[in-house]
Design an enzyme around this catalytic site. Structure first.
Site, short mmCIF file in Angstrom:
data_model
loop_
_atom_site.label_atom_id
_atom_site.label_comp_id
_atom_site.label_asym_id
_atom_site.label_seq_id
_atom_site.Cartn_x
_atom_site.Cartn_y
_atom_site.Cartn_z
N SER A 1 0.53 -1.20 0.04
CA SER A 1 0.00 0.28 0.16
C SER A 1 0.97 1.61 0.02
O SER A 1 2.14 1.05 0.17
CB SER A 1 -1.01 0.11 1.29
N LYS A 2 -0.29 2.46 -0.18
CA LYS A 2 0.87 3.85 -0.27
C LYS A 2 1.42 3.69 1.36
O LYS A 2 2.90 4.25 1.28
CB LYS A 2 -0.16 4.64 -0.55
N ARG A 3 1.22 3.22 2.05
CA ARG A 3 1.52 3.88 3.46
C ARG A 3 3.27 2.98 3.27
O ARG A 3 3.66 3.38 3.93
CB ARG A 3 0.49 2.76 4.64
#
Ligand code: GLU
Length: 512
Positions: A266-268
Site C-alpha cells: 500500500s501507499k503507507r
C-alpha cells in the site's frame, strides 16, 4: 505474424493515481497482446461518479506512456470499438439491464438507504451468516419480486427511484476457469444480488464492464486478484445476457505484497519505508498532498518495467535483465505464479543500477550536466566525463549522479560535525598546515607525483595514512564520502585543492 484474434484490455477507474500493481496489470496485458500479435485496449471505467478524481485519467495515460505501454485503441486515438471512455457510452447500458429484467435474471429494487441499513443491522443482530441482499433476503425487501405487479408498475410510473439488481440463483455452483488458478468453484448462495444499474441512471462497474468486454470482443481478461470474488457474478452475467460462448478467458494476477510479505503493498508502506508506490509523482487535488513517483525519483522507465515484469512472472531461467522485446517474446501467463510477490525496494534500485551502468560515460555526463544546469554550475565536458568515470559504479538513481559528485563542482560550505569530532585530533591542524605549505610546491599535478609526495610526507611525519587523508577529505568534500582523494584532487586541480584545504583549515581552526 498474421493478425491474431487476441484482444485484451486494461480498464482502470480514474479514482486516483495508478498504483504500481495497476501498472503491472497493464504491462502484462500489453506483453500478452504483443506476444500473441493481438490488440491491447485502454478503456476508462468512469461510471462511479462519486469516486471520480479530476486529473486521474490524465495521470494514468501519462504513466502508461512513460512506461512505453502503447495501446492500439484508446480514448485519444479512438478505434473501431469506441468510445473507450464509459461515460461516453453511458446510454448503451440501460437496455442490457432491462433485457435482464425481462428475462427474469434481474429485478427492480426500490429500497431506500435507511431500509437497506435496517436490513443489515437486523441480520447482523440475528447473527445471520450472510447480511447481504440476496437469495435469502430479497423477498423481505421492496422490489419487483416481492411486491405485487400493480404496485411495481405504480412505483415505476410515479418515477420512484429504483436500482436494478441481478437475481442470483439459489443452490448453484458457479464455475470460473482461471488461467492462473485453474478452476474456481463458488456456491451461488454466498453471492449477493449486486446492483447493476443505479438510481442515478449510471450502470455499475459490473454491468458496464461485462457489456463492454463483450462489445469490444475482448478475448482475455487479465486483471488483479482483487477482482476474483466478482468473477462468478461476471460469469452469470455472460450467461444471462446470452454471451456465454464468447465469454473471455480470465486470468487473475496475484497481489504485490508488502516487503515483509504479509498483505497487499500500500501507499503507507511506501511512506513508511521511503519508496514510491506510484509510477509518477501525484498531487492529491483535494489535500494537495504529494506522493513520490518512480520517474521523479530518477528511475529509467525500462528499469521500472523490467522490475515489474518479474514481480509475478518467472521466465524459468536465471536471466533478470530483459529488453522490452525480450519480455514480449518470452512472456506467458503459464509462467505467472499463483502466489503474491513481495515488493523489494532494494531490488528496484538494483535494476536501475543495472540500466544506469549499462549507459556509456557520454550519456551519463548528459544527465549530470542537467543537474549542473539546474544548480547554476558550469563545467567542461572533459571534467564531466572524468567525474562520471569516478562515480558511476556507485549510482543507483539519476539524482545520485549529482548528489555523489556535487563536491567536484561546489566547495563545501559546511563540514560534517560528526565526522569532524571523530577524526580531528589535537595534532591534526598542525599536520595539515605543514601539508598545505609543502603540497603547494608540487609542480606536476599528476597521480604519480601526488602519490609519491603523500607517501614521503606521511613517512617523514611518522604519521598513518588515515591521520592525513581523513581530515583532508573532510576539507575537500565536507564529509567522509566520495572517491579517492587523489582522484578528486586531479579533477578539481591544484589551485582549487589548495584553496579548499586552506579555507577549511581556517574555518575549522578559528571557527570553533
Ligand atoms: N475498473 C476496474 C478497476 O478499476 C477494472 C477491473 C477489471 O479489469 O475488470 O480495476
Amino acid at each position: 505474424m498474421s493478425e491474431s484474434k487476441v484482444r485484451v484490455r486494461f480498464a482502470p477507474s480514474p479514482t486516483g493515481p495508478l498504483h504500481i500493481g495497476g501498472v503491472r496489470t497493464a504491462l502484462y496485458n500489453y506483453l500478452f497482446a504483443r506476444n500473441h500479435g493481438g490488440k491491447v485496449i485502454l478503456r476508462i471505467e468512469d461510471t462511479d461518479r462519486n469516486r471520480y478524481v479530476p486529473g486521474a485519467e490524465e495521470y494514468i495515460i501519462e504513466s502508461l506512456a512513460w512506461c512505453g505501454i502503447i495501446f492500439d485503441e484508446d480514448s485519444r486515438k479512438g478505434g473501431p470499438y469506441g468510445p473507450y471512455r464509459q461515460s461516453e457510452r453511458r446510454f448503451m447500458y440501460r437496455d442490457y439491464a432491462i433485457q435482464l429484467v425481462k428475462s427474469g435474471h434481474a429485478y427492480y429494487a426500490f429500497d431506500s438507504a435507511e431500509e437497506l441499513d435496517k436490513m443489515r443491522s437486523r441480520l447482523k443482530s440475528a447473527e445471520e451468516h450472510l447480511t447481504q441482499y440476496g437469495p435469502f433476503t430479497r423477498m423481505e425487501m421492496q422490489n419487483s419480486l416481492s411486491l405485487p405487479a400493480e404496485e411495481v408498475k405504480r412505483r415505476l410510473d410515479a418515477g420512484d427511484p429504483y436500482v436494478i439488481r441481478i437475481r442470483i440463483p439459489e443452490n448453484e455452483t458457479v464455475r470460473v476457469n482461471d488461467l492462473i488458478r485453474g478452476e474456481v468453484l463458488v456456491q451461488s448462495n454466498s453471492l449477493d444480488d449486486k446492483v447493476l444499474y443505479k438510481s442515478d441512471g449510471w450502470p455499475t462497474y459490473h454491468l458496464a464492464n461485462i457489456v463492454d468486454d463483450h462489445l469490444m470482443e475482448i478475448t482475455h481478461v487479465i486483471r488483479g486478484e482483487e477482482w476474483l470474488p466478482s468473477a462468478p457474478l461476471h460469469v452469470l452475467l455472460y450467461r444471462y445476457l446470452g454471451w456465454e460462448k464468447e465469454m473471455p478467458q480470465f486470468a487473475h494476477l496475484p497481489l504485490l505484497l508488502k516487503p515483509e510479505g504479509n498483505g497487499k503493498l500500500s501507499k503507507r508502506d511506501g511512506d513508511r519505508l521511503g519508496f514510491p508506490v506510484f509510477p509518477l509523482q501525484w498531487k492529491d487535488p483535494k489535500s494537495g498532498e504529494i506522493s513520490s513517483g518512480y520517474r521523479e525519483s530518477g528511475y529509467f522507465p525500462e528499469a521500472f518495467v523490467n522490475m515489474l515484469a518479474l514481480l509475478g512472472w518467472n521466465p524459468g531461467t536465471e536471466q533478470e535483465i530483459f529488453s522490452k522485446e525480450e519480455l514480449i517474446s518470452q512472456f506467458s501467463l503459464e509462467r505467472v505464479g499463483k502466489h503474491g510477490s513481495k515488493f523489494d525496494p532494494e531490488k528496484a534500485k538494483w535494476f536501475n543500477h543495472q540500466y544506469l551502468t549499462s549507459k556509456n560515460d557520454e550519456e551519463l555526463a548528459g544527465y549530470l550536466s542537467e543537474y549542473l544546469n539546474s544548480n547554476g554550475v558550469t563545467s567542461s565536458q572533459n571534467t564531466l566525463l572524468k567525474v562520471i568515470a569516478l562515480i558511476r559504479e556507485r549510482a543507483n538513481l539519476l539524482p545520485d549522479l549529482w548528489n555523489n559528485s556535487r563536491f567536484f563542482f561546489i566547495p563545501p560550505d559546511q563540514y560534517d560535525e560528526k565526522v569532524f569530532h571523530k577524526i580531528w585530533k589535537p595534532e591534526t591542524s598542525a599536520l595539515l598546515k605543514d601539508f598545505l605549505s609543502q603540497v603547494a610546491n608540487i609542480d606536476v599535478w599528476e597521480e604519480d607525483s601526488l602519490q609519491g609526495f603523500i607517501h614521503t610526507f606521511i613517512e617523514s611525519h611518522s604519521a598513518k595514512m588515515g591521520q592525513l587523508m581523513n581530515p583532508l577529505r573532510l576539507l575537500i568534500v565536507g564529509t567522509n564520502m566520495g572517491p579517492g582523494i587523489i582522484d578528486i584532487a586531479l579533477v578539481i586541480g591544484k589551485e582549487e585543492f589548495l584553496r579548499r584545504v586552506s579555507t577549511g583549515l581556517e574555518k575549522l581552526n578559528y571557527g570553533k
